[in-house]
Every structure is written in C-alpha cells, then in structure tokens.
Scaffold this motif. Sequence first.
Motif, PDB file in Angstrom:
ATOM      1  N   PRO A 151      -3.433 -27.740 -31.299  1.00 10.46           N
ATOM      2  CA  PRO A 151      -3.467 -29.222 -31.934  1.00 10.46           C
ATOM      3  C   PRO A 151      -4.272 -29.839 -30.746  1.00 10.46           C
ATOM      4  CG  PRO A 151      -1.603 -28.461 -30.946  1.00 10.46           C
ATOM      5  CD  PRO A 151      -2.971 -26.846 -31.212  1.00 10.46           C
ATOM      6  N   ARG A 152      -4.277 -29.767 -29.099  1.00 15.58           N
ATOM      7  CA  ARG A 152      -4.760 -30.457 -28.752  1.00 15.58           C
ATOM      8  C   ARG A 152      -5.563 -29.645 -27.430  1.00 15.58           C
ATOM      9  NH1 ARG A 152       0.522 -30.810 -28.594  1.00 15.58           N
ATOM     10  NH2 ARG A 152       1.764 -29.934 -26.932  1.00 15.58           N
ATOM     11  N   LEU A 153      -6.038 -29.822 -25.650  1.00 18.97           N
ATOM     12  CA  LEU A 153      -6.757 -28.662 -25.063  1.00 18.97           C
ATOM     13  C   LEU A 153      -5.774 -28.712 -24.131  1.00 18.97           C
ATOM     14  CD1 LEU A 153      -8.944 -27.086 -23.741  1.00 18.97           C
ATOM     15  CD2 LEU A 153      -9.353 -29.706 -22.676  1.00 18.97           C
ATOM     16  N   THR A 154      -4.474 -29.342 -23.834  1.00 11.74           N
ATOM     17  CA  THR A 154      -3.382 -29.734 -22.112  1.00 11.74           C
ATOM     18  C   THR A 154      -2.297 -28.848 -22.834  1.00 11.74           C
ATOM     19  OG1 THR A 154      -2.864 -31.586 -21.707  1.00 11.74           O
ATOM     20  CG2 THR A 154      -5.455 -30.655 -21.410  1.00 11.74           C
ATOM     21  N   LYS A 155      -1.137 -28.101 -22.237  1.00  8.14           N
ATOM     22  CA  LYS A 155      -0.046 -28.713 -22.167  1.00  8.14           C
ATOM     23  C   LYS A 155       0.365 -30.117 -22.357  1.00  8.14           C
ATOM     24  CE  LYS A 155       1.560 -23.867 -21.257  1.00  8.14           C
ATOM     25  NZ  LYS A 155       2.834 -23.968 -21.181  1.00  8.14           N
ATOM     26  N   ASN A 156       0.522 -30.871 -21.737  1.00  8.58           N
ATOM     27  CA  ASN A 156       0.207 -32.238 -21.291  1.00  8.58           C
ATOM     28  C   ASN A 156      -0.268 -32.676 -22.754  1.00  8.58           C
ATOM     29  OD1 ASN A 156       1.097 -34.395 -20.689  1.00  8.58           O
ATOM     30  ND2 ASN A 156      -0.382 -34.567 -18.863  1.00  8.58           N
TER      31      ASN A 156
ATOM     32  N   MET B 163      -6.075 -33.844 -13.578  1.00  2.00           N
ATOM     33  CA  MET B 163      -6.743 -34.649 -13.400  1.00  2.00           C
ATOM     34  C   MET B 163      -7.967 -34.760 -13.325  1.00  2.00           C
ATOM     35  SD  MET B 163      -6.247 -36.623  -9.457  1.00  2.00           S
ATOM     36  CE  MET B 163      -7.800 -35.059  -8.966  1.00  2.00           C
ATOM     37  N   SER B 164      -8.604 -35.531 -13.333  1.00  2.00           N
ATOM     38  CA  SER B 164     -10.422 -35.705 -13.213  1.00  2.00           C
ATOM     39  C   SER B 164     -10.813 -36.824 -13.074  1.00  2.00           C
ATOM     40  CB  SER B 164     -10.978 -34.906 -14.084  1.00  2.00           C
ATOM     41  OG  SER B 164     -11.931 -35.453 -14.951  1.00  2.00           O
ATOM     42  N   ASN B 165     -11.540 -37.444 -12.222  1.00  2.00           N
ATOM     43  CA  ASN B 165     -12.688 -38.113 -11.996  1.00  2.00           C
ATOM     44  C   ASN B 165     -13.578 -38.446 -12.410  1.00  2.00           C
ATOM     45  OD1 ASN B 165     -13.363 -36.488 -10.467  1.00  2.00           O
ATOM     46  ND2 ASN B 165     -13.208 -37.712  -7.927  1.00  2.00           N
TER      47      ASN B 165
ATOM     48  N   ASP C 190      -3.745 -19.456 -17.660  1.00  2.00           N
ATOM     49  CA  ASP C 190      -3.670 -20.488 -18.339  1.00  2.00           C
ATOM     50  C   ASP C 190      -4.290 -21.516 -17.641  1.00  2.00           C
ATOM     51  OD1 ASP C 190      -2.481 -20.147 -15.986  1.00  2.00           O
ATOM     52  OD2 ASP C 190      -0.655 -20.618 -15.971  1.00  2.00           O
ATOM     53  N   LYS C 191      -5.525 -22.070 -17.040  1.00  2.00           N
ATOM     54  CA  LYS C 191      -5.665 -22.924 -16.141  1.00  2.00           C
ATOM     55  C   LYS C 191      -6.978 -23.233 -15.658  1.00  2.00           C
ATOM     56  CE  LYS C 191      -1.447 -24.395 -13.823  1.00  2.00           C
ATOM     57  NZ  LYS C 191      -0.202 -23.630 -12.656  1.00  2.00           N
ATOM     58  N   LEU C 192      -8.022 -24.115 -15.792  1.00  2.00           N
ATOM     59  CA  LEU C 192      -8.911 -24.582 -14.904  1.00  2.00           C
ATOM     60  C   LEU C 192      -9.167 -25.243 -13.524  1.00  2.00           C
ATOM     61  CD1 LEU C 192     -11.943 -24.175 -15.019  1.00  2.00           C
ATOM     62  CD2 LEU C 192     -12.418 -25.847 -16.812  1.00  2.00           C
TER      63      LEU C 192
ATOM     64  N   ILE D  61      -7.314 -28.315 -15.438  1.00  2.00           N
ATOM     65  CA  ILE D  61      -7.003 -28.257 -17.046  1.00  2.00           C
ATOM     66  C   ILE D  61      -5.563 -27.452 -16.884  1.00  2.00           C
ATOM     67  CG2 ILE D  61      -7.436 -28.305 -19.138  1.00  2.00           C
ATOM     68  CD1 ILE D  61     -10.244 -29.194 -18.406  1.00  2.00           C
ATOM     69  N   GLU D  62      -4.485 -27.578 -17.537  1.00  2.00           N
ATOM     70  CA  GLU D  62      -3.785 -26.065 -18.175  1.00  2.00           C
ATOM     71  C   GLU D  62      -3.616 -26.336 -19.246  1.00  2.00           C
ATOM     72  OE1 GLU D  62       1.191 -25.537 -17.863  1.00  2.00           O
ATOM     73  OE2 GLU D  62       0.403 -27.581 -16.554  1.00  2.00           O
ATOM     74  N   PHE D  63      -4.009 -25.380 -19.492  1.00  2.00           N
ATOM     75  CA  PHE D  63      -4.431 -24.537 -21.347  1.00  2.00           C
ATOM     76  C   PHE D  63      -3.367 -25.014 -22.425  1.00  2.00           C
ATOM     77  CE2 PHE D  63      -7.688 -22.602 -19.233  1.00  2.00           C
ATOM     78  CZ  PHE D  63      -9.263 -23.968 -19.483  1.00  2.00           C
ATOM     79  N   TYR D  64      -3.591 -25.208 -23.737  1.00  2.00           N
ATOM     80  CA  TYR D  64      -2.481 -25.765 -24.417  1.00  2.00           C
ATOM     81  C   TYR D  64      -1.616 -23.712 -24.555  1.00  2.00           C
ATOM     82  CZ  TYR D  64       0.546 -26.314 -28.451  1.00  2.00           C
ATOM     83  OH  TYR D  64       1.039 -25.845 -29.690  1.00  2.00           O
ATOM     84  N   LYS D  65      -2.536 -22.683 -23.878  1.00  2.00           N
ATOM     85  CA  LYS D  65      -2.016 -21.358 -24.795  1.00  2.00           C
ATOM     86  C   LYS D  65      -3.058 -20.606 -23.900  1.00  2.00           C
ATOM     87  CE  LYS D  65      -0.223 -21.613 -29.407  1.00  2.00           C
ATOM     88  NZ  LYS D  65      -0.424 -20.653 -30.558  1.00  2.00           N
ATOM     89  N   GLU D  66      -2.931 -19.474 -23.084  1.00  2.00           N
ATOM     90  CA  GLU D  66      -3.450 -18.953 -22.844  1.00  2.00           C
ATOM     91  C   GLU D  66      -5.091 -18.477 -23.635  1.00  2.00           C
ATOM     92  OE1 GLU D  66      -1.315 -15.069 -22.258  1.00  2.00           O
ATOM     93  OE2 GLU D  66       0.260 -16.178 -20.123  1.00  2.00           O
TER      94      GLU D  66
END
Length: 118
Positions: free
Chosen positions: A88-93, A1-3, A34-36, A55-60
């Motif tokens: 393929p993307r920054l996040t796991k989501n 999430m970000s504003n 795994d997160k920022l 941000i939950e990263f795609y990988k570690e």
Amino acid sequence: MSNVPVLWAQRKDKLFITVDVPDVANEKVDLTEDKLHFEAVGGLDKNRGPVKIDIEFYKEVKKPESKWAVRGKQVSFVIFKKEEGHWPRLTKNTAKLNWLKADWNKWVDEDEEDEVPE
C-alpha cells in the motif's frame, strides 16, 4: 529522511526507486532486508553537505538480488521483494513524506501488470 526528491514504483515482485541528484560522487549504499540508506555528494548540495536518504521498507526485501546504478542525473535502484504482492506504500511510516513521490513513468496498476512489458 531525504534532502532530495525520491521517486518510487512497484511491481508484484520488485520496487523501483530513483534518487534525483546530478553529479553523484562518493556514494555509499547500505541495503538490508528492511532498510535502505544512501549517502553521496552531488547536485546542489555539493557545497552544503551530503545527500542522505533513509527508507524503512513496508516489508522485507531481498538484498542479494537487488541492484543499483548511477545513471547521469539520478541513482536508480531495483529492489526485489521477499514476498510477492503489492504494497500500500513504500515505507512502514504512514505519514506523508514530502520528498517521496510516485514515479508515474514506471507505475503500473496491479490489475494491468501482466499486460505491460518491463
């Protein structure tokens, strides 16, 4: 999430993340493998509450080698990947995140990476 807007780009060994927020103050960074999590006061949000990014990263990633700095109107992160390779993307989501966009000024195609200086 970000504003606030967040830009990102990658190389095979690292990520570039830029948080677009002027006049940053009271910044807090919590980087794990795994997160920022980033929180600060700044920009247009000074009177409305803190800027928050999760941000939950795609990988570690490698926490000890990674770094960040406040640079004028933005906060820049260089985060090293635990395993080399393009994501393929920054996040796991897999959902589209409206606040997260590619940083085309830093982006390099995977097949052209060795030809471009850092």
